[in-house]
Motif scaffolding. Structure first.
Motif, PDB file in Angstrom:
ATOM      1  N   MET A  22      69.725 125.118  21.771  1.00 51.08           N
ATOM      2  CA  MET A  22      69.547 126.511  22.193  1.00 51.08           C
ATOM      3  C   MET A  22      70.616 127.384  21.536  1.00 51.08           C
ATOM      4  O   MET A  22      71.774 127.008  21.465  1.00 51.08           O
ATOM      5  CB  MET A  22      69.640 126.567  23.731  1.00 51.08           C
ATOM      6  N   SER A  62      67.544 139.360  22.369  1.00 55.26           N
ATOM      7  CA  SER A  62      66.349 138.763  21.762  1.00 55.26           C
ATOM      8  C   SER A  62      66.013 139.372  20.402  1.00 55.26           C
ATOM      9  O   SER A  62      65.267 138.794  19.633  1.00 55.26           O
ATOM     10  CB  SER A  62      65.151 138.918  22.709  1.00 55.26           C
ATOM     11  N   PHE A  75      68.040 139.578  18.064  1.00 56.46           N
ATOM     12  CA  PHE A  75      68.922 138.946  17.083  1.00 56.46           C
ATOM     13  C   PHE A  75      68.826 137.427  17.080  1.00 56.46           C
ATOM     14  O   PHE A  75      69.214 136.784  16.118  1.00 56.46           O
ATOM     15  CB  PHE A  75      70.379 139.330  17.378  1.00 56.46           C
ATOM     16  N   THR A  76      68.364 136.837  18.191  1.00 58.62           N
ATOM     17  CA  THR A  76      68.448 135.383  18.316  1.00 58.62           C
ATOM     18  C   THR A  76      67.483 134.889  19.388  1.00 58.62           C
ATOM     19  O   THR A  76      66.780 135.677  20.021  1.00 58.62           O
ATOM     20  CB  THR A  76      69.894 134.971  18.681  1.00 58.62           C
ATOM     21  N   HIS A  77      67.476 133.572  19.605  1.00 62.47           N
ATOM     22  CA  HIS A  77      66.649 132.995  20.650  1.00 62.47           C
ATOM     23  C   HIS A  77      67.504 132.812  21.902  1.00 62.47           C
ATOM     24  O   HIS A  77      68.566 132.219  21.854  1.00 62.47           O
ATOM     25  CB  HIS A  77      66.075 131.662  20.176  1.00 62.47           C
ATOM     26  N   ASP A 117      60.123 136.453  23.647  1.00 60.87           N
ATOM     27  CA  ASP A 117      60.329 135.045  23.300  1.00 60.87           C
ATOM     28  C   ASP A 117      61.589 134.491  23.995  1.00 60.87           C
ATOM     29  O   ASP A 117      62.303 133.653  23.452  1.00 60.87           O
ATOM     30  CB  ASP A 117      60.464 134.919  21.768  1.00 60.87           C
ATOM     31  N   ARG A 139      74.759 126.995  21.859  1.00 63.37           N
ATOM     32  CA  ARG A 139      75.868 127.258  20.925  1.00 63.37           C
ATOM     33  C   ARG A 139      76.739 128.399  21.457  1.00 63.37           C
ATOM     34  O   ARG A 139      77.957 128.344  21.375  1.00 63.37           O
ATOM     35  CB  ARG A 139      75.289 127.637  19.552  1.00 63.37           C
ATOM     36  N   SER A 165      75.325 135.273  17.544  1.00 66.51           N
ATOM     37  CA  SER A 165      74.501 134.065  17.529  1.00 66.51           C
ATOM     38  C   SER A 165      73.698 133.947  16.225  1.00 66.51           C
ATOM     39  O   SER A 165      73.321 132.853  15.816  1.00 66.51           O
ATOM     40  CB  SER A 165      73.570 134.103  18.745  1.00 66.51           C
ATOM     41  N   SER A 166      73.454 135.068  15.564  1.00 67.74           N
ATOM     42  CA  SER A 166      72.697 135.049  14.294  1.00 67.74           C
ATOM     43  C   SER A 166      73.596 134.726  13.109  1.00 67.74           C
ATOM     44  O   SER A 166      73.116 134.581  11.990  1.00 67.74           O
ATOM     45  CB  SER A 166      72.035 136.409  14.067  1.00 67.74           C
ATOM     46  N   PHE A 195      71.492 144.021  10.038  1.00 69.45           N
ATOM     47  CA  PHE A 195      71.161 142.744  10.659  1.00 69.45           C
ATOM     48  C   PHE A 195      70.155 141.945   9.841  1.00 69.45           C
ATOM     49  O   PHE A 195      69.095 142.436   9.479  1.00 69.45           O
ATOM     50  CB  PHE A 195      70.579 142.946  12.055  1.00 69.45           C
ATOM     51  N   ARG A 254      69.105 137.565  10.009  1.00 67.86           N
ATOM     52  CA  ARG A 254      69.488 136.288  10.605  1.00 67.86           C
ATOM     53  C   ARG A 254      70.059 135.345   9.567  1.00 67.86           C
ATOM     54  O   ARG A 254      69.378 134.927   8.640  1.00 67.86           O
ATOM     55  CB  ARG A 254      68.286 135.627  11.285  1.00 67.86           C
ATOM     56  N   ALA A 283      66.942 131.300  14.306  1.00 65.84           N
ATOM     57  CA  ALA A 283      66.953 131.382  15.763  1.00 65.84           C
ATOM     58  C   ALA A 283      66.118 130.238  16.333  1.00 65.84           C
ATOM     59  O   ALA A 283      65.050 130.429  16.881  1.00 65.84           O
ATOM     60  CB  ALA A 283      66.420 132.731  16.209  1.00 65.84           C
TER      61      ALA A 283
END
Lengths: 313, 313
Positions: free
Chosen positions: A1, A37, A39-41, A64, A117, A246-247, B305, B307, B311
């Motif tokens: 994750m 969301s 930028f990342t999961h 998501d 992470r 996180s990205s 931005f 990624r 993700a």
């Protein structure tokens, strides 16, 4: 994750001088995760009641956001907050709080959650934050938010929790209250001496500042001619900050500085409409456009002083 | 003449939680001109009494400040201000004001004064500011400061004066009071609609902002762990701003942005000691070092931005 958030999922009722909304999705984890969301999961650990309907969950699904650890108590009710803002939109007046299922909330992390992470410990009881922190042993970066209630009532527990995190994200009044030090720069130095690598101080209409032991970074807020509903701005900032980090592969000072801008960008959109409405329908083009505006409004040329014109008498 | 300032020259008595000074050089024109003298040649139009001694004048002379239009009333006394600060150093408590010779002050400009390229109208009665402005017909840029007293009591005159200047330099409370508009961005837009090309809003520990019709620039304050005496910080800022501009051939947006930084640099030194003590013994190396610190504390890379990390769920 990629990114885990633990916090509240709520229904908010908000009155402002500009309008009124009787029930909308709110809570720290909801604002945070919708913002992140982009930028990342993101995965949410939280709790809702049987009144959390399919259309509420649909808002998270559309972004998501992983809700497999969002516990549902079918015979309970979701946390409700009733608030009012007067013309000074910096001050939220709480009219009523119904904790409901949130009163007994005990975060339960699946194996997937524990492998995150990055982790954001939203504003909940510091014992619970610490329990979560101790389970995410492999996390590269853990950030924490808190509030005056925990600073006043559970100070010792909060200090223990702060020692174990990498980043503290609070507002200026909280930084002063936490340390008892009126000067923000001294207060920041004290908080960093407790363990965290970085402190982010949110200053509302004045922007935000990032303190590390080696560096200081400060940015203004995006200049808005009208603020419609500030509810959730702090969590939306944290979502943009943590989501952007996180990205990124490297979580260094340069990445944190850009993350501060993305956090500010997301918060600036959040306050334009009720609840998460404006953020929900954002595009990456809009986000990047406002990111570039931050560059324009802070840029100056680094030319030390030299007299171009002779200082004639 | 490069830069002309019209304003008060005073003796200040200041008490803070950290110490007390019974008599020191102060007043808007004194703080302004000492600050500006690091960048350009300055001339003061003002008035002092017979108690303004050789050692007081010597402070101005040492900075090569032209005092030929600083009128002396031998049988009068110099303006005196008695103030106190508590732990909230943002709020000055006036204990006593003795206007003395300043009560009858009528600015008298010599031909040299009238030929100034840049002019700063310090915080005096707006009718007097306008009289001065009308005499400096060849000035390339005229800036004005004001205060709550004039906003409340001589509003119509102040508005007429503002129409005739290029830059207004005030604090955020004054911008709100002047327009009656709580939102600073809207208030700024209104002030610019009256005529000035630029508005600078000083925000104390939160920094400063520069508004023009086309552009917005905002900077944080220099992070100080202790503020000793904030008296004169605003005029010291204006002195750094106008002094730096006076050293430049082109007074465009880029020069104004750098001037904002130099103004902030000078103000940050001013508050470190009583009165003008710290600024008096500054070096250009110290000024440029702090200018560079501003670049470091506001810099981020302009990378929109994308990624870098997939993700993954």
């Amino acid at each position: 994750m990629a990114l885990l958030v633990v916090g509240s999922v709520a229904f908010d009722a908000v009155e402002t001088p500009f309008g009124k909304c009787e029930k909308m999705l709110g809570g720290s984890a909801a604002h945070f995760s919708i913002s992140a969301s982009f930028f990342t999961h993101v995965q949410i650990v939280g709790v809702v009641g049987g009144d959390f309907a399919a259309e509420d969950k649909q808002i998270l699904d559309a972004h998501d956001i992983d809700t497999s650890d969002l516990e549902c108590v079918p015979d309970g009710k979701t946390f409700r907050w009733y608030g009012r803002y007067d013309y000074d939109l910096n001050v939220a007046h709480t009219l009523n709080t119904e904790l409901n299922v949130f009163a007994e909330f005990k975060p339960k992390l699946s194996e997937k959650s524990k492998s995150a992470r990055l982790v954001f410990l939203g504003n909940i009881q510091p014992d619970l934050q610490r329990e979560v922190r101790e389970q995410v042993t492999g996390a590269e970066l853990v950030a924490l938010d808190t509030m005056n209630l925990w600073i006043e009532n559970t100070r010792e527990s909060l200090l223990r929790t702060i020692k174990g995190v990498d980043v503290v994200i609070i507002n200026d009044a909280e930084a002063r209250q936490l340390t008892g030090v009126p000067n923000l720069i001294k207060a920041a130095r004290e908080i960093l001496s407790w363990g965290p690598k970085a402190l982010i101080v949110k200053r509302g209409e004045y922007g935000a500042a990032l303190f590390t032991k080696k560096s200081y970074f400060a940015i203004p807020a995006y200049p808005l001619e009208s603020v419609f509903d500030p509810t959730g701005a702090g969590d939306t900032f944290a979502g943009g900050f943590m989501g952007y980090l996180s990205s990124q592969q490297t979580l260094d000072d340069a990445a944190m500085r850009r993350a501060m801008i993305f956090g500010s960008v997301m918060a600036s959109f959040n306050v334009e409409e009720f609840g998460t409405a404006r953020v929900q329908r954002l595009t990456h083009a809009e986000i990047n456009e406002r990111f570039r505006a931050f560059k324009q409004m802070t840029h100056f040329e680094e030319i030390p002083f030299e007299r171009a014109v002779p200082a004639t008498k």
